[in-house]
Write a protein that holds these residues in place. Structure first.
Motif, PDB file in Angstrom:
ATOM      1  N   PHE A 359       0.841  -1.208   0.000  1.00 55.57           N
ATOM      2  CA  PHE A 359       0.000   0.000   0.000  1.00 55.57           C
ATOM      3  C   PHE A 359       0.872   1.251   0.000  1.00 55.57           C
ATOM      4  CE2 PHE A 359      -4.148  -1.731   2.076  1.00 55.57           C
ATOM      5  CZ  PHE A 359      -4.396  -2.419   0.913  1.00 55.57           C
ATOM      6  N   GLN A 360       1.938   1.143   0.757  1.00 52.72           N
ATOM      7  CA  GLN A 360       2.804   2.299   0.894  1.00 52.72           C
ATOM      8  C   GLN A 360       3.360   2.745  -0.455  1.00 52.72           C
ATOM      9  OE1 GLN A 360       6.132   1.343   3.238  1.00 52.72           O
ATOM     10  NE2 GLN A 360       7.074   3.320   2.833  1.00 52.72           N
ATOM     11  N   THR A 361       3.684   1.771  -1.303  1.00 50.57           N
ATOM     12  CA  THR A 361       4.165   2.157  -2.632  1.00 50.57           C
ATOM     13  C   THR A 361       3.033   2.736  -3.469  1.00 50.57           C
ATOM     14  OG1 THR A 361       3.807  -0.065  -3.413  1.00 50.57           O
ATOM     15  CG2 THR A 361       6.031   0.469  -2.718  1.00 50.57           C
ATOM     16  N   TYR A 362       1.809   2.276  -3.227  1.00 45.06           N
ATOM     17  CA  TYR A 362       0.689   2.783  -4.013  1.00 45.06           C
ATOM     18  C   TYR A 362       0.452   4.261  -3.733  1.00 45.06           C
ATOM     19  CZ  TYR A 362      -0.488  -2.176  -4.545  1.00 45.06           C
ATOM     20  OH  TYR A 362      -0.465  -3.505  -4.798  1.00 45.06           O
ATOM     21  N   ILE A 363       0.747   4.658  -2.499  1.00 46.10           N
ATOM     22  CA  ILE A 363       0.451   6.034  -2.127  1.00 46.10           C
ATOM     23  C   ILE A 363       1.228   7.003  -2.995  1.00 46.10           C
ATOM     24  CG2 ILE A 363       0.793   7.699  -0.253  1.00 46.10           C
ATOM     25  CD1 ILE A 363      -0.031   5.445   1.633  1.00 46.10           C
ATOM     26  N   ASP A 367      -1.780   8.390  -9.856  1.00 41.39           N
ATOM     27  CA  ASP A 367      -3.214   8.355 -10.036  1.00 41.39           C
ATOM     28  C   ASP A 367      -3.875   8.759  -8.711  1.00 41.39           C
ATOM     29  OD1 ASP A 367      -5.813   7.658 -10.391  1.00 41.39           O
ATOM     30  OD2 ASP A 367      -5.378   5.819 -11.480  1.00 41.39           O
ATOM     31  N   LYS A 368      -4.373   9.977  -8.646  1.00 40.77           N
ATOM     32  CA  LYS A 368      -4.812  10.517  -7.359  1.00 40.77           C
ATOM     33  C   LYS A 368      -6.047   9.820  -6.797  1.00 40.77           C
ATOM     34  CE  LYS A 368      -1.451  13.099  -7.018  1.00 40.77           C
ATOM     35  NZ  LYS A 368      -0.341  12.263  -6.558  1.00 40.77           N
ATOM     36  N   ASP A 369      -6.953   9.446  -7.667  1.00 45.19           N
ATOM     37  CA  ASP A 369      -8.141   8.736  -7.175  1.00 45.19           C
ATOM     38  C   ASP A 369      -7.737   7.445  -6.485  1.00 45.19           C
ATOM     39  OD1 ASP A 369      -9.704  10.652  -8.256  1.00 45.19           O
ATOM     40  OD2 ASP A 369      -9.999   9.584 -10.158  1.00 45.19           O
ATOM     41  N   PHE A 370      -6.754   6.845  -7.099  1.00 47.34           N
ATOM     42  CA  PHE A 370      -6.278   5.578  -6.574  1.00 47.34           C
ATOM     43  C   PHE A 370      -5.590   5.785  -5.229  1.00 47.34           C
ATOM     44  CE2 PHE A 370      -2.452   2.697  -6.783  1.00 47.34           C
ATOM     45  CZ  PHE A 370      -3.092   1.606  -6.242  1.00 47.34           C
ATOM     46  N   VAL A 371      -4.823   6.848  -5.108  1.00 50.43           N
ATOM     47  CA  VAL A 371      -4.159   7.133  -3.843  1.00 50.43           C
ATOM     48  C   VAL A 371      -5.197   7.329  -2.746  1.00 50.43           C
ATOM     49  CG1 VAL A 371      -2.711   8.778  -2.625  1.00 50.43           C
ATOM     50  CG2 VAL A 371      -2.156   8.129  -4.959  1.00 50.43           C
ATOM     51  N   ALA A 372      -6.237   8.080  -3.083  1.00 50.45           N
ATOM     52  CA  ALA A 372      -7.291   8.309  -2.095  1.00 50.45           C
ATOM     53  C   ALA A 372      -7.896   6.984  -1.656  1.00 50.45           C
ATOM     54  CB  ALA A 372      -8.362   9.210  -2.696  1.00 50.45           C
ATOM     55  N   ALA A 373      -8.146   6.101  -2.631  1.00 48.91           N
ATOM     56  CA  ALA A 373      -8.721   4.801  -2.297  1.00 48.91           C
ATOM     57  C   ALA A 373      -7.762   3.994  -1.433  1.00 48.91           C
ATOM     58  CB  ALA A 373      -9.040   4.037  -3.572  1.00 48.91           C
ATOM     59  N   ILE A 375      -5.632   5.154   0.750  1.00 50.27           N
ATOM     60  CA  ILE A 375      -5.664   5.668   2.121  1.00 50.27           C
ATOM     61  C   ILE A 375      -6.900   5.144   2.846  1.00 50.27           C
ATOM     62  CG2 ILE A 375      -5.815   7.774   3.495  1.00 50.27           C
ATOM     63  CD1 ILE A 375      -4.181   9.108   1.249  1.00 50.27           C
ATOM     64  N   GLN A 376      -7.991   5.133   2.130  1.00 58.08           N
ATOM     65  CA  GLN A 376      -9.213   4.556   2.715  1.00 58.08           C
ATOM     66  C   GLN A 376      -8.972   3.101   3.105  1.00 58.08           C
ATOM     67  OE1 GLN A 376     -12.181   5.793   3.259  1.00 58.08           O
ATOM     68  NE2 GLN A 376     -12.432   7.623   1.983  1.00 58.08           N
ATOM     69  N   ALA A 377      -8.286   2.394   2.215  1.00 56.47           N
ATOM     70  CA  ALA A 377      -8.040   0.970   2.462  1.00 56.47           C
ATOM     71  C   ALA A 377      -7.163   0.793   3.690  1.00 56.47           C
ATOM     72  CB  ALA A 377      -7.384   0.334   1.244  1.00 56.47           C
ATOM     73  N   ILE A 378      -6.164   1.643   3.841  1.00 57.59           N
ATOM     74  CA  ILE A 378      -5.316   1.550   5.033  1.00 57.59           C
ATOM     75  C   ILE A 378      -6.188   1.750   6.274  1.00 57.59           C
ATOM     76  CG2 ILE A 378      -3.438   2.653   6.298  1.00 57.59           C
ATOM     77  CD1 ILE A 378      -2.144   3.304   3.643  1.00 57.59           C
ATOM     78  N   GLY A 379      -7.072   2.725   6.183  1.00 54.36           N
ATOM     79  CA  GLY A 379      -7.971   2.979   7.298  1.00 54.36           C
ATOM     80  C   GLY A 379      -8.782   1.755   7.652  1.00 54.36           C
ATOM     81  N   ARG A 380      -9.258   1.057   6.625  1.00 56.96           N
ATOM     82  CA  ARG A 380     -10.075  -0.134   6.896  1.00 56.96           C
ATOM     83  C   ARG A 380      -9.258  -1.243   7.520  1.00 56.96           C
ATOM     84  NH1 ARG A 380     -13.031  -1.964   1.912  1.00 56.96           N
ATOM     85  NH2 ARG A 380     -12.915  -3.964   2.968  1.00 56.96           N
ATOM     86  N   CYS A 381      -8.028  -1.412   6.999  1.00 61.09           N
ATOM     87  CA  CYS A 381      -7.157  -2.427   7.591  1.00 61.09           C
ATOM     88  C   CYS A 381      -6.930  -2.102   9.059  1.00 61.09           C
ATOM     89  CB  CYS A 381      -5.801  -2.455   6.882  1.00 61.09           C
ATOM     90  SG  CYS A 381      -5.905  -3.156   5.265  1.00 61.09           S
ATOM     91  N   ALA A 382      -6.723  -0.813   9.340  1.00 64.14           N
ATOM     92  CA  ALA A 382      -6.420  -0.416  10.708  1.00 64.14           C
ATOM     93  C   ALA A 382      -7.602  -0.684  11.628  1.00 64.14           C
ATOM     94  CB  ALA A 382      -6.050   1.056  10.741  1.00 64.14           C
ATOM     95  N   THR A 383      -8.804  -0.432  11.157  1.00 63.63           N
ATOM     96  CA  THR A 383      -9.949  -0.693  12.033  1.00 63.63           C
ATOM     97  C   THR A 383     -10.151  -2.187  12.240  1.00 63.63           C
ATOM     98  OG1 THR A 383     -11.214  -0.290  10.042  1.00 63.63           O
ATOM     99  CG2 THR A 383     -11.475   1.296  11.813  1.00 63.63           C
ATOM    100  N   ASN A 384      -9.861  -2.955  11.227  1.00 65.68           N
ATOM    101  CA  ASN A 384     -10.157  -4.378  11.338  1.00 65.68           C
ATOM    102  C   ASN A 384      -9.101  -5.159  12.098  1.00 65.68           C
ATOM    103  OD1 ASN A 384     -12.441  -3.961   9.834  1.00 65.68           O
ATOM    104  ND2 ASN A 384     -11.342  -4.262   7.915  1.00 65.68           N
ATOM    105  N   ILE A 385      -7.883  -4.722  11.990  1.00 66.15           N
ATOM    106  CA  ILE A 385      -6.813  -5.464  12.644  1.00 66.15           C
ATOM    107  C   ILE A 385      -6.194  -4.563  13.696  1.00 66.15           C
ATOM    108  CG2 ILE A 385      -4.648  -6.694  12.268  1.00 66.15           C
ATOM    109  CD1 ILE A 385      -5.748  -6.942   9.310  1.00 66.15           C
ATOM    110  N   GLY A 386      -6.506  -4.867  14.922  1.00 66.91           N
ATOM    111  CA  GLY A 386      -6.120  -3.992  16.025  1.00 66.91           C
ATOM    112  C   GLY A 386      -4.619  -3.791  16.147  1.00 66.91           C
ATOM    113  N   GLU A 387      -3.849  -4.833  15.848  1.00 71.99           N
ATOM    114  CA  GLU A 387      -2.405  -4.773  16.090  1.00 71.99           C
ATOM    115  C   GLU A 387      -1.720  -3.669  15.304  1.00 71.99           C
ATOM    116  OE1 GLU A 387      -4.156  -7.399  15.742  1.00 71.99           O
ATOM    117  OE2 GLU A 387      -3.309  -9.175  16.705  1.00 71.99           O
ATOM    118  N   VAL A 388      -2.234  -3.407  14.125  1.00 66.08           N
ATOM    119  CA  VAL A 388      -1.495  -2.475  13.280  1.00 66.08           C
ATOM    120  C   VAL A 388      -2.092  -1.070  13.340  1.00 66.08           C
ATOM    121  CG1 VAL A 388      -0.642  -4.201  11.704  1.00 66.08           C
ATOM    122  CG2 VAL A 388      -2.862  -3.151  11.286  1.00 66.08           C
ATOM    123  N   ARG A 389      -3.058  -0.882  14.220  1.00 64.92           N
ATOM    124  CA  ARG A 389      -3.756   0.402  14.219  1.00 64.92           C
ATOM    125  C   ARG A 389      -2.772   1.554  14.439  1.00 64.92           C
ATOM    126  NH1 ARG A 389      -8.610  -0.325  17.688  1.00 64.92           N
ATOM    127  NH2 ARG A 389      -9.221  -1.672  15.989  1.00 64.92           N
TER     128      ARG A 389
END
Lengths: 918, 433
Positions: A359-363, A367-373, A375-389
């Motif tokens: 993900f970090q390389t994607y940022i 393609d800005k729309d993709f970057v925005a998506a 970041i959203q995805a990172i947010g979702r991973c963070a909410t779902n997996i407590g360890e990496v929040r």
């Protein structure tokens, strides 16, 4: 030019007209001139005229009727292709007046001997239905008839018609279910898709949920730990679930299609497995779906949508293929976003670090729309997996210093959501964000920051008023959503820290009061009433603090693909997440399985059965799968056969009526054949044409091993003028009358010509005998047979003499029952004979083999290995027949037969003796 | 099923329409044009669109949109796959699938569409069958046609639908009987900034060109079929034989066709034929940056790498590039910001190098996105996975055919992420591990 006599001129004119149609220009004025040429001899002109007619007939109904008679003539043409194309054009003309003609034509074509014409008939059904839905009932009859067709060419088209006309009539499928499953692999690609989709629905109504024992555990594993899944597995082992063999048949027969080159077929099988297979088996589809990701981008788009839905339910399935979903910079944005979705769904504790690194390389993508998506995805991973929040949060905070505003804004929004989960720990992040208000211009991000500060103003008591001060200054220049949040912030600060912010709040509210936007004016008025205590203000202001500073639940970031699986995967409705017209709901599993026996195919009238004849190019050899008592495995016999050589599996199948001679149970009977002959033109030399009645030995339902069928000759080929007839006793229960014995006849034509109109005449029976006649066997129609040359009829006198052993049916007895019955049949009813066994038949197996060949008996289990026992009943009188063969040293043996009919007993002893000594 | 089809060119003109049921006004395409406007890039138009009364499913091939109109529920892949098949058929008939070609042969295309679908349901999609009904144009025939006035429609009625093997026409005759198989493999890989493989796999395809008389039954076997991990076949291949014996047994269609696609199991390490040393940097101080790329052979199994080509999508801020290449030529497209370096044959003794400066826009912050580098290459006579055809047997016919197998390795989606030493020194990767 159309009136010209020259074909070439006509053709040129027609070409120009068709080119006009293709470009979407109106050519309807020319209708009268074109329709005149419908009877044109030139096939090229004709074709183009057809094209024109189909396009404009609807607009010029009266004139179109002029052409109908040409098609009606075409329907009777000896060439099957002309018949087919006439039907095709006729049914494509959307003129209501000709509905009855169409109906008639379809009915006729449905029983045409050419499968190609039948296929066209199947295509015509939905056309007629859309023209006149009132014909539905009649059309269903035709569909029912065509569903019973055994050629692969027809199967796909008729199921298509079924889906369009009467998808609710699932009962029509029962009888054809096994056949469809077995034919599936040889059906053309498009037909396969339709059949598989239909069978998915069918299976959902007819079979039990294979994952039933897992209960709702499957749903809970969404973002759950892997342990859950392991538990499910264990649970499953505890309560074994028995799958219906038909359910298994479907899964087994569709699996090879995952290797199809056609993406639609692969997807259809994948959805079938997803919806129908036990959890442990669904995994096989993952590999095939991943393969589709290398196809065209449109295919990827659809597949990824479906994969996204699957990953929510069954994450483990795609985990091994994680890397296949990595994004390339050359992918179109919509594909990138979907892949991101899949990656997010696949994230768990073990792979999160690799995914985040990716993900970090994607940022850093362009393609800005993709970057925005992302970041959203990172947010979702963070909410779902407590360890990496925390790591995610830190990473996102660093993104706040990114130069691109969109990135920053998106990060702010995501951080806001993350902070809501545990605000206490992160006051420094909030402080950091407060600083950002000076720089960030994106309204959504500003609003998010303000909301955060307002919500957690207690954690940042010093900064919050300062932020409000700055905001108050720039209030008039802000966007609407920012203004609303400023008002909110002011209200919250007023409630917690009224000392410092009272004036500021008043100021902000005053500004808002005269704002252009009525929302903002409303909000300001509402808040003023609520928080500023006046005499008039009611009870509400007491609760103001509770209202504003209530603990808000953290937002749940979830996939947009959650719960999409209630739509059948791979369907248009699933893709749009909305019900499309004509979508058939995927039914829930039934609580209890409906009666599986409805799928058993019974030979309704065993005198007539439709067989499949497949044509091999090695000469005119015909295989006839004749009268069958089809039970379970029987179709797989034909399936395996067509698999062994695909030249047979093609389309050259023809239905031929065959017969099963049946006759009364006693000894003799006469029968006569009448022969007519015709000649095959294509094959110049005499051709051997064999009608092999493939007897289905696989009938597992019968007790006796019926593999040992013996053929008897009824008519020799020399006396029969080339026709030879053999018969055997099929040992199958004869369904119309249980007290009769079935005789199966095999006709072999060794002559140079064809045989026609076989039938029985002048049956002479001995007393006590009955015979059920078979209807005349029609001529064997083959498309290639052209020149029919008839000869005079011939009659042959033949007689059938069944050995006594065939007049019984096997029954099953235990050893004790056998002994008990034997005890009652002593004395007169017992016949004992000593014999010396044939040298080849000294072991137990050989004895059993020979006895069961001689007589239709079943073996009775026996304790000692020196004795073999058999039991049966006569077909007519149901009297018991018991046979014992006791072996001694050096081939000596004793045969005992107990039977209350002494005549039968003696004859049976003779027969068995003969069988054992020779 | 499929209701209508519109062919739309790059500039948004509808130049062919075909309706299989009643006529739908072309105004329905307006919804599509709207989406097309929004998507900017034609590749980003959603393949499936919903309008109040219809659903639009489209594909983008050869700068053309194939737009189909659907009214009721149907599997979207079914339609997409079919549209691609239409494009394939046009390509097969006329050599390419472009607006000009279709316009020139509009009547033939229209007839083809008529044959391929009946009432919106596919009828004949096998090219062997179609070619019998509508003959493909050849130069000779077009000359004869203009003289005699006949067209490409077959005079005799086809038998293909009725032959035992639906994909092969009956009565094929050749004086030279030949069967050629091309094993083409593509390496898909993503390499890290440091050159380590993030992801690599091999996709293979066997393209066949079979011109054999009669009804031959072929069997193709491999030396090492275990390599093949995931396969998909042309419908002619007997799947049961493959499952039990790992041989391809089939009656081939006549002419060119794709026999199978395969994927080489990921357990085997994928050999990466070249390595890339690259660096790109932008100075904080001035409006320029540096680029330095060197390419060398890595695992090529002793074969030469040909047709090397490097493509880099530069950040938008890069105005121009002033580079020197030791081998080959480079071009920089100012509008699309694409740098293409055509190297040609890779010489292991003298490694090609491209270096020089990049000029960036003044006043614009330093580009922060990482460009990536796409590599294109070809290696003749080598299947990089090591797959080998061991033999081809023919049954059913008596003559001896001429047989040949060719191998070729290409770079598929071969991507190297570039090391960008720009402003962004804070690398937060370490925090994840």
């Amino acid at each position: 030019m159309l009136d010209s006599n020259k074909d070439s001129l006509k053709l040129e004119a027609m070409k120009r007209i068709v080119a006009m149609i293709a470009r979407g220009k109106n050519a309807s004025d020319l209708f009268p001139a074109v329709v005149k040429n419908v009877a044109c001899k030139n096939i090229e002109v004709k074709k183009l005229v057809y094209v024109y007619l189909v396009r404009y007939a609807e607009e010029q109904q009266d004139l179109a009727l002029l052409s109908i008679s040409t098609f009606q003539r075409g329907l009777k043409d000896p060439n099957q292709l002309i018949r087919a194309s006439a039907l095709r054009v006729l049914s494509s003309i959307r003129v209501t007046i000709i509905v009855p003609i169409m109906m008639l034509a379809i009915k006729e074509a449905a029983s045409d001997m050419s499968p190609y014409v039948r296929k066209t008939a199947a295509h015509a059904i939905p056309k007629l239905y859309s023209l006149d839905p009132e014909q539905k009932d009649q059309l269903i009859e035709v569909i029912e008839k065509l569903l019973a067709d055994k050629t692969t060419l027809v199967a796909g088209s008729v199921v298509m018609a079924f889906e369009e006309v009467c998808p609710e009539r699932i009962d029509l499928i029962h009888k054809n279910y096994r056949k469809l499953c077995n034919l599936l692999i040889d059906v053309e690609e498009w037909g396969q898709v339709v059949i598989i989709n239909m069978l998915t629905r069918y299976a959902r109504t007819q079979f039990l949920n294979p994952n039933i024992n897992e209960g709702s555990g499957g749903d809970k594993t969404f973002y759950g730990s892997d342990e859950d899944e392991d538990e499910d597995e264990e649970e499953k082992e505890k309560n074994p679930y028995v799958m219906d063999p038909d359910h298994r048949l479907l899964l087994r027969n569709t699996k090879p299609l995952l290797q199809s080159r056609n993406a639609a077929v692969v997807m259809a099988v994948a959805q079938l497995y997803f919806h129908l297979a036990p959890k442990a088996e669904v995994g096989v589809i993952a590999k095939a779906l991943v393969r589709l990701l290398r196809s065209h981008s449109e295919v990827q788009y659809v597949v990824l949508q479906n994969v996204a839905t699957m990953t929510i339910k069954r994450r483990g399935m795609f985990e091994p293929y994680l890397k296949s979903f990595y994004i390339r910079s050359t992918d179109p944005t919509q594909i990138k976003v979907l892949k991101l979705e899949v990656l997010t769904n696949l994230a768990n504790e073990t792979n999160i670090s690799t995914i985040l690194r990716e993900f970090q390389t994607y940022i850093k993508s362009m393609d800005k729309d993709f970057v925005a998506a992302t970041i959203q995805a990172i947010g979702r991973c963070a909410t779902n997996i407590g360890e990496v929040r925390d790591t995610c949060l830190n990473g996102l905070v660093q993104l706040l210093s990114n130069r691109d505003e969109l990135v920053v804004a998106e990060s702010v929004v995501v951080i806001k959501k993350l902070l809501q989960m545990q605000p206490e720990k992160h006051s420094d992040i909030i402080k950091h964000m407060a600083k950002l208000t000076d720089n960030i211009q994106v309204p959504m991000a500003r609003a998010s920051i303000l909301w955060l500060i307002g919500e957690y103003c207690e954690h940042v008591p010093k900064i919050a008023p300062d932020v409000l001060r700055k905001m108050a200054k720039s209030f008039t220049n802000e966007e609407d959503i920012v203004k609303l949040q400023i008002i909110n912030l002011a209200a919250k600060l007023y409630l917690t820290n009224s000392k410092q912010t009272k004036l500021l709040t008043q100021y902000v509210l005053n500004l808002a009061k005269y704002d252009q936007n009525y929302d903002i004016r409303d909000r300001a008025r509402f808040i003023r009433q609520l928080i500023v205590p006046t005499e008039k203000s009611g009870a509400l202001s007491k609760y103001a603090k509770k209202l504003f500073l209530a603990l808000k639940p953290a937002p749940v970031l979830e996939s947009p693909f959650k719960d999409r699986d209630h739509f059948q995967l791979g369907s248009l409705s699933h893709l749009l997440n909305a019900k499309a017209g004509g979508y058939q709901e995927l039914p829930d599993w039934p609580e209890a399985a409906p009666d599986p026996s409805v799928r058993n195919v019974e030979v309704k009238d065993s005198v007539r059965a439709v067989g499949t004849v497949t044509f091999r190019d090695t000469g005119g050899l015909w295989d006839l799968q004749g009268p069958q008592k089809v039970e379970g495995k029987s179709d797989s016999a034909s399936g395996s056969e067509s698999g062994s050589g695909s030249e047979e599996s093609g389309s050259g199948s023809e239905s031929v009526e065959s017969e099963e001679g049946s006759e009364s149970e006693e000894e003799e009977e006469d029968e006569e054949e009448k022969n007519k002959k015709k000649k095959k033109k294509e094959l110049k030399k005499p051709v051997q044409e064999t009608l092999t009645i493939l007897h289905l030995v696989l009938c597992l339902q019968t007790i006796a091993p019926s593999s040992a069928l013996k053929n008897y000759e009824l008519l020799h080929r020399i006396t029969g003028e080339g026709l030879s007839v053999e018969y055997c006793f099929s040992r199958q229960p004869f369904s119309p009358d249980a007290n009769m014995v079935a005789v199966q006849m095999q006709f072999t034509n060794n002559a140079t010509s064809d045989t026609k109109n076989l039938h029985m005449e002048d049956v002479k029976l001995q007393s006590g005998m009955r015979v059920k006649e078979f209807p005349e066997i029609g001529d064997i129609n083959v498309a290639v047979i052209k020149n029919k040359r008839s000869r005079s009829c011939s009659k042959f006198f033949v007689s059938i003499q069944p050995p006594v052993g065939e007049l019984m049916r096997p029954i099953f007895l235990t050893e004790n029952e056998f002994k008990k019955e034997q005890g009652q049949l002593m004395g007169m009813n017992e016949i004992t004979e000593k014999l010396t066994l044939d040298a080849k038949c000294r072991n137990e197996h050989a004895i059993v083999q020979r006895v069961t060949t001689a007589a239709n008996l079943s073996r009775v289990p026996c304790g000692s290995d020196k004795e073999c026992r058999f039991a049966g009943r006569t077909v007519t009188s149901s009297s018991l027949v018991l046979v014992t063969v006791a072996t001694k040293e050096e081939g000596a043996a004793q045969l005992t037969v107990n039977c209350e009919k002494m005549l039968i007993g003696t004859m049976l002893v003779k027969d068995i003796l003969l069988a054992l000594t020779q | 099923m499929i209701h209508s089809l519109f062919l739309i060119n790059h500039s948004g003109d509808i130049f062919l329409e075909k309706h299989w049921k009643s006529v739908i006004s072309r105004s329905v395409c307006d919804y599509f044009f709207e989406a097309r406007e929004k998507a900017v890039d034609p590749e980003n138009v959603p393949p499936v669109l919903q309008t109040p009364h219809h659903y639009l499913i489209s594909i983008y091939r050869g700068k053309l949109f194939f737009l189909s109109v659907i009214q009721t529920e149907v599997a979207p892949l079914f339609v997409i796959e079919f549209l691609h098949r239409v494009a394939d058929t046009i390509q097969d008939y006329f050599g390419e699938c472009s607006e000009g070609i279709i316009k020139d042969n509009i009547v033939t295309v229209y007839e083809l569409l008529e044959e391929m679908l009946d009432n919106g349901f596919p009828l004949a999609t096998e090219s062997n069958v179609l070619k019998e009904m509508i003959r493909p144009p050849t130069i000779l025939r077009s000359v004869v046609n203009t003289l005699t006035g006949s067209s490409n429609v077959g005079d005799t009625l086809p038998t293909g639908q009725l032959s035992n093997v639906p994909w092969r026409r009956a009565g094929v005759k050749y004086t030279n009987n030949e069967a050629y198989f091309d094993v083409i493999e593509e390496i898909d890989a993503i390499l890290d900034k440091s050159g380590t493989t993030v992801f690599a796999e091999i996709q293979g395809v066997i393209e066949a060109c079979v011109r054999l008389t009669g009804m031959p039954d072929l069997t193709l076997s491999f030396m090492n079929p275990r390599l093949l991990d995931d396969v998909s076949f042309h419908p002619c291949v007997r799947f049961k034989r493959w499952e039990s014996e790992r041989v391809l047994s089939f009656i081939p269609p006549d002419g060119n066709f794709t026999l199978m696609n395969y994927h080489v199991s990921s357990q085997n390490l994928v050999a990466i034929p070249v390595y890339v040393k690259q660096s790109i940097s932008f100075f904080e101080t001035g409006p320029c940056g540096r680029l330095d790329i060197t390419i060398g052979p890595k695992q090529t199994m002793g074969k030469t790498v040909e047709n090397m080509m490097v493509t880099i999508h530069m950040p938008k801020a890069v105005l121009n590039a002033n580079l020197t290449a030791t081998q080959g030529t480079y071009t920089y497209d100012l509008t699309t910001k694409v740098l293409v370096w055509d190297i040609g044959k890779l010489n292991p003794q003298k490694l090609p190098n491209l270096r020089g400066s990049l000029s960036t826009q003044v006043g614009v912050p330093k580009p922060e996105d990482n460009p990536s580098l796409n590599i294109d290459l070809k290696i003749q006579q080598l299947a990089i996975s090591g797959l080998k055809v061991s033999r081809l047997d023919m049954y059913g016919e008596k003559y001896k055919p001429f047989k040949g197998v060719k191998y070729l390795t290409k770079a598929g989606k071969f991507q190297v992420k570039m090391l960008c030493t720009a402003h962004f020194s804070t690398n937060w990767r370490s925090e994840y591990i």
